[in-house]
Design a protein around this motif. Structure first.
Motif, mmCIF file in Angstrom:
data_model
loop_
_atom_site.group_PDB
_atom_site.id
_atom_site.type_symbol
_atom_site.label_atom_id
_atom_site.label_comp_id
_atom_site.label_asym_id
_atom_site.label_seq_id
_atom_site.Cartn_x
_atom_site.Cartn_y
_atom_site.Cartn_z
ATOM 1 N N ARG A 1 1.273 -0.923 0.524
ATOM 2 C CA ARG A 1 0.175 0.074 -0.079
ATOM 3 C C ARG A 1 0.871 0.881 0.074
ATOM 4 O O ARG A 1 1.986 0.952 1.054
ATOM 5 N N GLU B 1 3.010 3.012 3.249
ATOM 6 C CA GLU B 1 2.507 2.049 4.369
ATOM 7 C C GLU B 1 4.108 1.177 4.586
ATOM 8 O O GLU B 1 5.164 1.901 3.808
ATOM 9 N N ALA C 1 -5.080 -0.495 -5.470
ATOM 10 C CA ALA C 1 -5.748 0.382 -4.652
ATOM 11 C C ALA C 1 -5.127 1.738 -5.155
ATOM 12 O O ALA C 1 -6.117 2.977 -5.689
#
Lengths: 347, 347, 347
Positions: A13, A16, A156
């Motif tokens: 992600r 992250e 994402a």
């Protein structure tokens, strides 16, 4: 599932932070092995007495030993399922590291870019090595091509970071303690050439060659607790496109740096990594040679040392008198490493 | 020219002093590697507790590790363009060296003799290894056959030194601290045989054999920062008369010494080197064996230890039950090393 | 006869105690080499800071490094003429060992059983490793098949000892200092799985493989001062039934243990060895894999750690997804090691 299958591209992600496992206390045992694996002869890292005369408390680690230990920790989380290690940028050595210190590594995911075929993606991380008190000793960016577990998996958020082409020398000047360079003994250091003796555009063939054995690169790579199976498993290596074990790219960097002593003996400490690329793989039985070019020089407001921007190119099975390097869009077929970095040299 | 091309025969001057590069702090890391590379089992060098019981502050380095570190520094200045390492003489270990000490080396050119064909010449040096305070820890003479750059070059002054055939034991007696040999535990040392148990003329087959791998001799030779390319570059090695990498002669000395434990376990420290000759080269894949003969014994005015003058012969691919050695004007074809030295043994 | 021919079966006496040679001070140099040879990543042994946070004074040695050093000393007296290393039992690690400590070994002959053909016999010993003050750090039983010098020689007294099938966990609980497991950082340790996460009967494939080179096992085995010629002499190895050098069985144990990190990262210290068997030999060029089964779990009255009884099986040239192990009266042909042991894991 108790074993670590490694992360796939869709598991990352953006933004992250990953705390990597296995902090590591580096010792004079590691230093001896590093010397035995590459044969570096830089006096600062070899002799406590030489280092102390300059103002160090004792000999610091070879900067690349620090690099490999910091890097090794990232492998189980970043590159276990990587297909290629694509590049380095914005590397900075923040201070010398000494035997007895404990290093650990944290990485931030700073970029993600899925490949157009959706089978893979590029993961960009900034990895930071710290001491036991959390003080940064080294940080660098790296990007790797990682497999997707499921080509259909959605990503994402994507982002392609931009990197400085060159690390600003002003940001690197504080990496060394103030040094008494009047105590820098050129005989003991192995070369009469100081900072002012190197000119932009100068090319140096480092002459010597080093043949690499399977036992050597495995011993080195395990020392760094780098777990990438491509380096260790000859049986599964038979099924890869190379048909054999692949040598850790950092092993090549250290070989090239040790060979570069012959011509750059007084470039005694690394300051920053501007760019780095593993152009082709190295295998056991190959012989590594290297040459360097002075890309730039920089004053840093310090009276003791200056910075040389160097490009060191390593080849396999090809001596470097002719400086094999870029050719057209690619490289001379012997080239395995193209590394652009800053190094300190006494004035 | 920033790289070191090495000196050629005409570059040396009689009486000249050369300060060699790269001082080296030796550590317990070096000791561990030395143990791992040769497998020595001498209790004094293996156990701090054993050494301290005798009166040492802690375990000293294996004397040959000291030798290799001191020797390695001379290579870039003395033997980079050498064709052959011809011999050793007048070697003396002056005191034990301990982990944490820094060693550096200076050589004096004590002899020069051009070959009759004017293509080469013999360079004789006395090399002296010192600690950080400049105290001598080891000195020895060595002579090597070195190429001329230009066969026509004139040699300013020639001289062939003469060497003592045997180092006077009286000059070696001070190399050890006074020892409490009542604390010398023969079980822990591995042999019940003391100084008085050895007789002049006695021959000992050391029985065991050790096969050498490329990775092993390269790791060892780099540990000593010995840069002679013949040991490391398999590609250029193909062009030599041997067609391959050549193992550093000192590696053979250390193998022979470690093998000699089996029969000479209490010859725990070297005192002097009378003469040494690398009779033939060793290559990876060969198996080394050794045998020794007691050439002499000497009292030194010390109550604790005596000196054995030993000749240790190493062979390749030939066990030594029959004591292969000199044959006519030459040697048995298996012989690779003929070393004549003094070693201390407890009374 | 000054050399050690090794003992033959008829040379042992039941109840006899043998003090083995060459005490050994273990150092951070040994630790670095151990890391480089196997690649263990257990945080307690890797980081002084991690160990200190738990309550250790600093990182202890890997327990198997202690084992190999203690074991190596027994070889010249126990297994120089051994035909096979038959098994281990009743092993107990009594306390952590730290760099700087000196280890030595004593063995008691606890069993003797002549073979029916009178050519050989089984020698059973209990070997005890102690520090410089004589405090036990490790003890274990081992039995080996040893040649007779003279088949006709009579054996004074025979006895076949019986061993506990499993070491009582209550006898092992004191092997670790009290630990503050609230400081045990699972991210840094490399796995989220604690003691309570493992269930009896669970099987774990450790996935990774490690190919072994001749230089690696020789370097390791010499580091332990293990002198068994079968590991080092390729020339005499040609005359054996294997036709080549044989890898020290302990090398396989260490490889399997290091591989087991992937699935058992928090099994950070060994407590006891219940049983061990070298099922088949390993040779250079083979690739080692491993899998483990949880045989039992035990509470020890400690709030900080529990004990897992593990069986780790190592194979050569056979990945372990299918858990190859016992088959009928024997083993899957890939199996080389079957080891049953207790390990500590934080609660």
């Amino acid at each position: 599932m108790k074993t670590n299958p490694g992360r796939f591209f869709e598991d990352y992600r953006l933004g992250e932070t990953i705390r990597h496992a296995t902090p590591r206390t580096v010792t004079t045992g590691d230093v001896a092995l590093y010397t035995a694996l590459y044969g570096p002869r830089f006096a600062v890292q070899s002799s406590d007495a030489f280092a102390q005369a300059l103002g160090y408390p004792k000999s610091p680690l070879d900067d690349l030993l620090t690099f490999h230990v910091v890097f090794g920790k990232t492998v189980p989380d970043i590159s276990l399922n990587a297909l290629a290690n694509l590049g380095y940028a914005e590397g900075g050595f923040r201070r010398p590291v000494y035997p007895g210190e404990t290093l650990s590594t944290v990485s931030e995911v700073i970029g993600l870019k899925e490949s157009s075929n959706r089978q893979t993606g590029v993961v960009y991380v900034r990895s930071t090595g710290s001491d036991a008190e959390g003080e940064t000793v080294l940080s660098y960016c790296r990007w790797v091509l990682v497999r997707k577990r499921d080509p259909e998996a959605a990503i994402a958020e994507e982002h392609v970071p931009s990197f400085a082409k060159v690390v600003d020398p002003a940001d690197l000047a504080g990496a060394l303690p103030p040094l008494d360079v009047s105590a820098y003994d050129l005989d003991l250091a192995g070369s009469p050439h100081r900072f002012s003796d190197y000119a932009v555009g100068e090319k140096i063939d480092h002459v010597d060659g080093m043949t690499v054995e399977e036992a050597e690169h495995q011993i080195a790579t395990r020392l760094y607790q780098n777990t990438a199976k491509v380096h260790f498993d000859a049986l599964s290596g038979k099924e890869t496109r190379f048909g054999r074990r692949l040598i850790y790219g950092g092993h090549v960097i250290s070989l090239a740096r040790a060979l570069s002593f012959n011509g750059l003996a007084n470039a005694f400490a690394l300051a920053g990594i501007n760019a780095g690329r593993h152009v082709a793989p190295l295998f056991a039985g190959d012989t590594v040679y290297a040459w360097s070019e002075v890309l730039d020089t920089a004053e840093t407001g310090r009276g003791d040392v200056g910075l040389l921007r160097l490009r060191t190119v390593a080849t396999k099975n090809q001596p470097c008198a002719a400086h094999p390097g870029r050719e057209g869009d690619g490289y001379h077929p012997s080239v395995i490493l193209d590394l652009d970095y800053w190094a300190f040299m006494p004035k």
